[in-house]
Design a protein around this motif. Structure first.
Motif: not given
Length: 370
Positions: A234-245
């Motif tokens: 909602k208020k952020a972009l989270k980088l380097y996440q698992k592809f499934s997530e």
């Protein structure tokens, strides 16, 4: 015919969202369940028609509109010009677009968004550079609409369940997801991105004796094996996440091919590509100089049925369960120049039931230079 451009004295443009009725192309496209006979026609490539666009749009370009048996279901005529605030875009996202774009959209950008915003396929062959802000606007708005639909459905189901009023009809109304989480796949040839560590600019500049095109192409971070998962919160972009997530995947053809692998390999992963709704392939002319087969293989593996389900099947859209993801997917291709393999890729990979548009910038005349 010359265009008259609007000038902008500020990076921020006040938006009047009440001046006209917005068209919800997101709902029109993804919340429509095609009848079986119609989906079979689209899947088989039946009743495809092509026509040349004859209007003042895309000056100095050759434009071909490809229609399918289902193109009539919502407004897929790019000649019917809508302003950006008529595309039912989130007001805050649109305002941020004006800031990122450093002013109002140009007439050329508005023309291009008539196709992108209608969720039609697109192949643009031109050396223009102004489409990246439009893609950011389109992707973020798409993810925002997807998230809002899920939150709204969660609230409706919870409220109905607590009141003891949960019915099969309400459950059917809440089908708003796919077979996997990732929704957007962005494929590009080399990093050249501005992340501080892995994606940062290396500062490399080719020797001055090289021509200008070569120096532009080969400057900065030219690593061609990378992949990045981005989760949209909602208020952020989270980088380097698992592809499934992740919600957005940014990859090079080689970087993604190393994960997708070949059929029969023990460690290959492909399920995360099951519900991609938007594919953007940038700089296809550069990918041609790398390994074109990697790109073809990835597109063949996209929107297939996963080997196992990790989602609530009662929330999955019917067309996704019917393995119709390829005809709902929007595919967008960009190239600096025209080549045969790109035409073949457009014909084989762009199966969108909303149709597509192929735009080729007319070459500069050279007779006067001889």
């Amino acid at each position: 015919m010359k265009r008259i451009r609007k000038s902008s004295s500020s990076n921020e443009k006040p938006v009047d969202f009440k001046k006209s009725k917005a068209v919800d192309f997101f709902a029109d496209h993804f919340c429509t369940n095609l009848e079986d006979a119609l989906s079979e026609k689209v899947n088989a490539g039946a009743e495809i028609s092509k026509k040349t666009l004859k209007s003042d749009l895309f000056e100095d370009c050759n434009v071909t509109i490809n229609s399918t048996a289902a193109s009539h279901l919502h407004c897929t005529n790019p000649s019917k010009i809508l302003d950006l605030d008529e595309f039912n875009l989130n007001p805050k996202i649109l305002q941020n677009f004006f800031i990122h774009n450093k002013g109002d959209a140009t007439e050329e950008q508005k023309e291009l968004y008539q196709i992108i915003g209608r969720y039609m396929d697109l192949c643009l062959i031109s050396d223009r550079k102004d489409y990246l802000p439009l893609l950011s606007l389109h992707i973020v708005n798409h993810l925002n609409r997807t998230r809002d639909a899920i939150v709204e459905s969660n609230t409706k189901l919870e409220k109905s369940s607590k009141a003891g009023e949960l019915t099969e009809e309400i459950v059917e109304e809440c089908r708003d997801q796919g077979l996997a989480r990732p929704k957007v796949l962005f494929i590009t040839s080399m990093k050249n991105q501005r992340f501080e560590d892995e994606f940062g600019d290396t500062g490399y500049v080719p020797p001055s004796k090289r021509n200008e095109d070569f120096r532009e192409l080969m400057s900065g971070n030219i690593d061609d094996c990378f992949r990045l998962g981005i989760q949209y919160a909602k208020k952020a972009l989270k980088l380097y996440q698992k592809f499934s997530e992740s919600d957005v995947l940014v990859c090079s053809p080689l970087g993604l091919r190393m994960i997708v692998g070949e059929e029969g390999e023990a460690e290959r992963e492909v399920d995360f590509l099951a519900s991609i709704e938007i594919i953007i392939i940038d700089k296809t002319n550069q990918i041609l100089m790398q390994n074109w087969e990697h790109l073809q293989h990835i597109l063949d593996e996209t929107n297939g049925m996963p080997s196992k389900l990790e989602v609530d099947i009662s929330r999955v859209r019917h067309w996704s369960l019917q393995n119709l993801g390829k005809i709902y997917r929007q595919t967008i291709l960009f190239s600096d120049y025209n080549f045969t393999e790109l035409h073949a890729l457009y014909a084989s990979a762009c199966k969108n039931y909303a149709g597509g548009v192929f735009i080729v910038k007319n070459p500069e005349p050279i007779l006067e230079m001889v």
